[in-house]
Write a protein that holds these residues in place. Structure first.
Motif, mmCIF file in Angstrom:
data_model
loop_
_atom_site.group_PDB
_atom_site.id
_atom_site.type_symbol
_atom_site.label_atom_id
_atom_site.label_comp_id
_atom_site.label_asym_id
_atom_site.label_seq_id
_atom_site.Cartn_x
_atom_site.Cartn_y
_atom_site.Cartn_z
ATOM 1 N N CYS A 1 0.830 -1.208 0.000
ATOM 2 C CA CYS A 1 0.000 0.000 0.000
ATOM 3 C C CYS A 1 0.864 1.257 0.000
ATOM 4 C CB CYS A 1 -0.932 0.006 1.206
ATOM 5 S SG CYS A 1 -2.269 -1.200 1.105
ATOM 6 N N THR A 2 1.935 1.229 0.751
ATOM 7 C CA THR A 2 2.839 2.387 0.794
ATOM 8 C C THR A 2 3.453 2.639 -0.581
ATOM 9 O OG1 THR A 2 3.334 1.977 3.126
ATOM 10 C CG2 THR A 2 4.898 3.332 1.885
ATOM 11 N N ALA A 3 3.854 1.572 -1.269
ATOM 12 C CA ALA A 3 4.426 1.722 -2.616
ATOM 13 C C ALA A 3 3.393 2.311 -3.575
ATOM 14 C CB ALA A 3 4.922 0.369 -3.121
ATOM 15 N N ALA A 4 2.136 1.860 -3.451
ATOM 16 C CA ALA A 4 1.080 2.380 -4.315
ATOM 17 C C ALA A 4 0.841 3.862 -4.051
ATOM 18 C CB ALA A 4 -0.208 1.591 -4.097
ATOM 19 N N ILE A 5 0.793 4.244 -2.777
ATOM 20 C CA ILE A 5 0.565 5.650 -2.422
ATOM 21 C C ILE A 5 1.667 6.535 -2.997
ATOM 22 C CG2 ILE A 5 0.488 7.285 -0.496
ATOM 23 C CD1 ILE A 5 -0.771 4.952 1.149
ATOM 24 N N GLU A 6 2.911 6.110 -2.825
ATOM 25 C CA GLU A 6 4.033 6.909 -3.316
ATOM 26 C C GLU A 6 3.940 7.127 -4.825
ATOM 27 O OE1 GLU A 6 7.378 4.673 -2.040
ATOM 28 O OE2 GLU A 6 7.322 5.418 0.036
ATOM 29 N N ALA A 7 3.570 6.086 -5.563
ATOM 30 C CA ALA A 7 3.487 6.200 -7.020
ATOM 31 C C ALA A 7 2.346 7.121 -7.434
ATOM 32 C CB ALA A 7 3.303 4.814 -7.642
ATOM 33 N N TRP A 8 1.191 6.964 -6.805
ATOM 34 C CA TRP A 8 0.046 7.784 -7.209
ATOM 35 C C TRP A 8 0.212 9.240 -6.810
ATOM 36 C CZ3 TRP A 8 -3.112 2.984 -5.950
ATOM 37 C CH2 TRP A 8 -3.475 2.337 -7.137
ATOM 38 N N VAL A 9 0.832 9.494 -5.693
ATOM 39 C CA VAL A 9 1.120 10.878 -5.332
ATOM 40 C C VAL A 9 2.072 11.493 -6.359
ATOM 41 C CG1 VAL A 9 2.299 12.350 -3.651
ATOM 42 C CG2 VAL A 9 0.653 10.634 -2.866
ATOM 43 N N ALA A 10 3.044 10.710 -6.808
ATOM 44 C CA ALA A 10 4.031 11.208 -7.769
ATOM 45 C C ALA A 10 3.397 11.573 -9.105
ATOM 46 C CB ALA A 10 5.136 10.167 -7.973
ATOM 47 N N VAL A 11 2.373 10.829 -9.541
ATOM 48 C CA VAL A 11 1.749 11.112 -10.841
ATOM 49 C C VAL A 11 0.557 12.046 -10.715
ATOM 50 C CG1 VAL A 11 2.513 8.931 -11.820
ATOM 51 C CG2 VAL A 11 0.231 9.081 -10.803
ATOM 52 N N GLY A 12 0.244 12.494 -9.504
ATOM 53 C CA GLY A 12 -0.860 13.428 -9.329
ATOM 54 C C GLY A 12 -2.222 12.775 -9.452
ATOM 55 N N ALA A 13 -2.415 11.634 -8.775
ATOM 56 C CA ALA A 13 -3.691 10.913 -8.798
ATOM 57 C C ALA A 13 -4.244 10.848 -7.374
ATOM 58 C CB ALA A 13 -3.491 9.509 -9.368
ATOM 59 N N PRO A 14 -4.865 11.931 -6.879
ATOM 60 C CA PRO A 14 -5.276 11.979 -5.468
ATOM 61 C C PRO A 14 -6.344 10.969 -5.088
ATOM 62 C CG PRO A 14 -6.134 13.876 -6.671
ATOM 63 C CD PRO A 14 -5.162 13.193 -7.580
ATOM 64 N N TYR A 15 -7.257 10.650 -6.002
ATOM 65 C CA TYR A 15 -8.305 9.682 -5.680
ATOM 66 C C TYR A 15 -7.701 8.303 -5.444
ATOM 67 C CZ TYR A 15 -12.601 6.931 -6.104
ATOM 68 O OH TYR A 15 -13.651 6.064 -5.875
ATOM 69 N N GLU A 16 -6.828 7.895 -6.343
ATOM 70 C CA GLU A 16 -6.190 6.587 -6.192
ATOM 71 C C GLU A 16 -5.319 6.540 -4.940
ATOM 72 O OE1 GLU A 16 -6.553 8.123 -9.027
ATOM 73 O OE2 GLU A 16 -7.442 6.678 -10.419
ATOM 74 N N ALA A 17 -4.581 7.638 -4.683
ATOM 75 C CA ALA A 17 -3.745 7.678 -3.485
ATOM 76 C C ALA A 17 -4.599 7.587 -2.227
ATOM 77 C CB ALA A 17 -2.919 8.963 -3.463
ATOM 78 N N ALA A 18 -5.739 8.284 -2.214
ATOM 79 C CA ALA A 18 -6.630 8.238 -1.054
ATOM 80 C C ALA A 18 -7.223 6.842 -0.876
ATOM 81 C CB ALA A 18 -7.742 9.268 -1.206
ATOM 82 N N THR A 19 -7.528 6.176 -1.987
ATOM 83 C CA THR A 19 -8.051 4.809 -1.906
ATOM 84 C C THR A 19 -7.024 3.889 -1.256
ATOM 85 O OG1 THR A 19 -9.423 5.135 -3.875
ATOM 86 C CG2 THR A 19 -8.914 2.866 -3.258
ATOM 87 N N ALA A 20 -5.762 4.028 -1.665
ATOM 88 C CA ALA A 20 -4.713 3.199 -1.063
ATOM 89 C C ALA A 20 -4.531 3.551 0.415
ATOM 90 C CB ALA A 20 -3.403 3.391 -1.818
#
Length: 698
Positions: free
Chosen positions: A418-437
């Motif tokens: 989950c931490t790896a997913a959050i880091e990637a989505w924050v980096a690409v500017g995907a707040p919904y996906e990051a919040a889901t993770a």
């Protein structure tokens, strides 16, 4: 007179003045010496002005005229143009094959016919959309070679694009993207005609979106957006809107994404047939994120009616409603039997098209407590992410693995994924996906006994969902926070309540907040907002808002009856017009010919695809005709109200931003639109709104 009118029409076409061109052509006498020019100019002008079926009909008439006149090469070119236009906008491959067959028969044995380049170009994409990889490579190479020989630039460009897309789907992602970058540079040079340029920009973006390369898709969409003004015609503007909606669906806010998707649907309806499912699915996905489940389901079902895959969106709607078994059944069927239909907006074949389905399957399996399905889905998704290495696919696989690990009680593994997913989505500017993770990571922390960490993740997720416009998800996350033991709650400082004014005085709207007070012309959208401010957190149906604004009272039923008069819509539109209906009947005959030929060749796959084309057209004709042969109409009052209210509110906020940016930014965050509209106060900025008088001075 005829020569002058033709010259004027040609100049108008060159300048993109489509209606003026049609007016000039109406004055041309259809004499033997003018018919060829007349029909070709009419085809171009009709397409530019929005008459898709009229444009195709003009090319068909030109083909017949050239056959009768014995001009075989011109007849072959006209037939190839019919095939190309059908390819661009219908998604019906059987008629495309039929017209390509006519063109090929006309130039059999003639190796110097320029139409051969158009035939190879269109055949390459027909084979691509039908999943015949080897034939694609052969036809694309022929399109490039013949296009260069006969100076048919579209054949060269399109042949190169389809080659790049096959390269990507063969696993060479870097090589394919490098080829697309070269083509993007060529398109930006301005040396390619506008129609080819617009369609190929769209193809570049679709290829990037299929790989979840959002940054590259955003870059190319921005280039396409700058290019299209004053140049693009036909369905290109609508396609560009879909791409902007796709990007806003990732970056937020939801309301802006929905507005773009609705505008795209309105612009593309005259152009697309089966492919109209593409903007509908995007609209449904955005509404699902907003939490407007009924409206999302409506869009997904309409896409399904157009023989377009509504999954995983429809399954996720059922999941959000708590109908887990239905969701699991739908997604399992979609993975087992993915829609084997031609479409260029997403990978038309191969494992890459399964990535969003597997992502949804894991989420559904975890909700159902099905550890085996979650594990299988996560492993399959990881294999796809490894085969097509992009940051977002890798993040999706990490979240799936995190969910699967959580349901198997591997909390350390779940936290890492989950931490790896959050880091990637924050980096690409995907707040919904990051919040889901973050919501999943919060659950991992809670199960590990670390409620302080759980609160941190859930609070961050809640704020992100709220800012994004995903209020249903924000509310769900808030309930998770509310269920934490009181003994572990962090004390929050009591917030001071700010006051604001949002009242109307005649035709003037007075808005005051903080140290600033402004007056501006009152607008319908501001009156809608006032009603929402009067009852924070209450959801208002758009028909009630329209009825209240028009003085009819808060009766959704009456508003439904009166909306045409109120909004001046002029009533619903026919699902397809007479010209389209006649064209559909011609397409049905072409499909039947394709089925007969495929049956003689014992080509079972081609027969199945053609039969699906036939089923789609028959369904479209049935939808267009009601009881007693009357034409049905689309565009119900609720949908028109939703579009009208959203447009009015967003316009009002944009005008308010010019006068009072702070209030406009607050409303942009806190006012949600859709089937139901609501003002949900910002948890970080509490405001008590006075809509009746000047606020008290303290």
């Amino acid at each position: 007179m005829t020569d002058a009118a033709l010259h004027q029409a040609r100049r108008c076409v060159e300048r993109g003045e489509w209606d003026d061109a049609l007016e000039a052509l109406a004055a041309v006498e259809p004499e033997p010496s003018t018919v060829t020019d007349l029909l070709e100019l009419r085809a171009l002008a009709e397409y530019g002005s929005g008459g898709f079926e009229a444009a195709v009909g003009a090319w068909e008439d030109l083909h017949s005229h050239c056959v009768d006149a014995g001009d075989v090469r011109a007849a072959a070119r006209a037939a190839a143009m019919v095939a190309m236009y059908l390819m661009m906008d219908t998604g019906l491959m059987a008629p495309v094959r039929g017209w390509l067959g006519r063109a090929e028969r006309l130039v059999t044995g003639d190796d110097e016919a320029p139409a051969l380049a158009l035939i190879a170009m269109t055949r390459a994409y027909e084979r691509f959309m039908c999943g015949d990889m080897e034939a694609v490579r052969v036809e694309a190479a022929a399109a490039i070679e013949l296009g260069e020989r006969f100076a048919v630039e579209p054949a060269v460009v399109i042949g190169r694009v389809v080659t790049a897309r096959v390269t990507i789907l063969s696993g060479d992602v870097d090589g394919g993207i490098a080829q697309l970058d070269e083509i993007a540079t060529l398109l930006m040079s301005g040396d390619v005609d506008p129609l080819t340029t617009g369609m190929m920009y769209c193809e570049l973006i679709c290829a990037a979106q299929g790989l979840s390369l959002h940054e590259r898709a955003a870059e190319w969409t921005e280039v396409m957006e700058r290019w299209r003004h004053g140049v693009a015609f036909g369905g290109i503007n609508g396609r560009c809107r879909v791409h902007r909606a796709e990007l806003l669906r990732v970056s937020g806010p939801c309301d802006a994404a929905e507005a773009e998707a609705l505008a795209a649907c309105a612009e593309l309806r005259p152009w697309m047939r089966r492919e109209y499912g593409w903007p509908l699915v995007e609209l449904g996905t955005i509404r699902l994120r907003k939490g407007d489940l009924d409206a999302a389901e409506e869009a997904f079902l309409e896409a399904h009616d157009h023989a377009w895959s509504a999954q995983p969106g429809l399954a996720l709607v059922h999941l959000e409603r708590g109908e887990t078994s239905t969701a699991a059944s739908l997604i399992a069927d979609a993975i087992e039997r993915p829609f084997d239909l031609p479409w260029k907006e997403r990978p038309p074949f191969g494992d890459l098209r399964l990535a969003p389905l597997l992502d949804a399957q894991v989420e559904i399996a975890v909700a159902a407590g099905d550890a085996d399905s979650a594990d299988r889905g996560a492993r399959r998704l990881r294999s796809i992410a490894d085969a097509f290495p992009t940051r977002v696919l890798d993040a999706s696989a990490h979240l799936a693995e995190g969910r699967a690990a959580l349901i198997s009680d591997d909390l350390d593994g779940a936290a890492a994924h989950c931490t790896a997913a959050i880091e990637a989505w924050v980096a690409v500017g995907a707040p919904y996906e990051a919040a889901t993770a973050r919501t999943v990571l919060g659950t991992v922390c809670h199960r590990s006994g670390n409620d302080a960490a759980a609160r941190l993740e859930w609070s961050t997720a809640r704020a992100a969902f709220h800012s994004f416009g995903a209020h249903r998800r924000a509310d769900t996350t808030q309930r998770l926070l509310d269920e934490l033991p009181d003994g572990h709650r962090d004390e929050q400082p009591e917030r001071a309540m700010s006051e604001g004014v949002f009242r109307v005085d005649g035709d003037v709207r007075v808005v005051a907040f903080g140290d600033a007070e402004v007056e501006m012309r009152d607008l319908k959208g501001l009156r809608y907002i006032e009603r929402l401010l009067d009852s924070p957190d209450r959801e208002h149906h758009v028909l009630d808002l329209v009825a209240s604004e028009s003085g009819l009272g808060a009766s959704a039923a009456r508003a439904d009856d009166e909306l045409e008069t109120i909004e001046g819509t002029g009533g619903p539109l026919p699902t397809i017009d007479d010209e389209a209906r006649e064209a559909y009947r011609r397409r049905l005959a072409e499909i039947d010919d394709d089925i007969d030929e495929a049956s003689r060749l014992n080509d079972v796959g081609r027969v199945e695809l053609a039969q699906r084309d036939r089923e789609f057209l028959v369904a479209e004709l049935r939808r267009a005709v009601g009881l007693g042969g009357r034409r049905r109409a689309v565009g119900g009052s609720a949908e028109r109200a939703r579009s009208s209210v959203t447009r009015s509110v967003r316009y009002a906020i944009a005008r308010l931003h010019e006068q009072h940016p702070a209030v406009a930014a607050h409303l942009d965050r806190c006012v949600s639109t859709g089937t139901y509209c609501c003002y949900r106060p910002d948890p970080l900025v509490a405001v008590r709104w006075n809509t009746t008088g000047i606020m008290e001075q303290h």
